[in-house]
Design an enzyme around this catalytic site. Sequence first.
Site, PDB file in Angstrom:
ATOM      1  N   ASP A  63       0.825  -1.203   0.000  1.00 46.47           N
ATOM      2  CA  ASP A  63       0.000   0.000   0.000  1.00 46.47           C
ATOM      3  C   ASP A  63       0.862   1.257   0.000  1.00 46.47           C
ATOM      4  OD1 ASP A  63      -2.292  -1.560   0.122  1.00 46.47           O
ATOM      5  OD2 ASP A  63      -2.405  -1.467   2.319  1.00 46.47           O
ATOM      6  N   TYR A 124       6.564  -9.668   6.880  1.00 41.42           N
ATOM      7  CA  TYR A 124       6.624  -8.231   7.150  1.00 41.42           C
ATOM      8  C   TYR A 124       7.168  -7.985   8.556  1.00 41.42           C
ATOM      9  CZ  TYR A 124       3.555  -7.121   3.144  1.00 41.42           C
ATOM     10  OH  TYR A 124       3.022  -6.972   1.890  1.00 41.42           O
TER      11      TYR A 124
END
Length: 282
Positions: A63, A124
């Site tokens: 994003d 992540y």
Amino acid sequence: MEHEVDEERRTRVRLDVAYDGGDFSGWAAQPGRRTVAGVLVAALTRIIGPDRVSGLTVAGRTDAGVHASGQVCHLDLPSGVWRQGAETLLRRLAGVLPPDMRVRAVTEVPAEFDARFSATFRRYEYRVTDAPYGAEPLRRHEVLAWPRPLDLAALNEAAAGLVGEHDFAAYCRRKENATTVRELTRLDWRRDPDGLLVATVQADAFCQSMVRSLVGAMLVAGDGRRPVDWPGGLLGRRERASEVSVAPPHGLTLVAVGYPEDPAEYASRALRTRRLRLTASA
């Protein structure tokens, strides 16, 4: 004639990419916006020439504002062009890419390799500081400053309730005909010697905003405003939980994408992943 035939042949190339996501509107190309894919394709086109770059596919579409140190993508180049420029492509990319983006490796891979569907996991890390003075100035673009003290044990207890295969609808932005079932294979927190709290989140795949939503839920459990079993308790929902705040994007970095060790398994892994997604979306 041989050169023309070579132009028709394609070689699949893997790119390992790192970027500071602060000034990018995410990965995917968008008209009028600066995106990672847009900048990368423009750089490759400048070096290789127009109409020679095709099939850019990424492991995970980050994003806007999210960083990457271990992003992976692939594309197909004319075989003749690849042979002529393979040894110099990495250095030439360094010369034309902006400072907030680097291609760290360029590797020829089998045609069966698929950066998205051959992947076995995405990992992540989310960085947070609970220091009373906030984030260190030199790290403010990659670390979230949290205004309350955080308890490491509470964060890990909250994380434990989220590990495994679940329907994460409460933590996802639902897309039509897309499943929100994911297998979270790792979720834990550590406190580094410099005091930073780092969440490591790993799954076969993630839906949009899932990682930042999970972090947002765990942080309010870690600072004591919610019970430690609250994040896991939301897994029974079938719609997004409005009370979950999405953590800001700048603390999040895609650090690794995993693939089968044996290249012979690239195709079968991609086939299984496609079947899983199509079946789950049917």
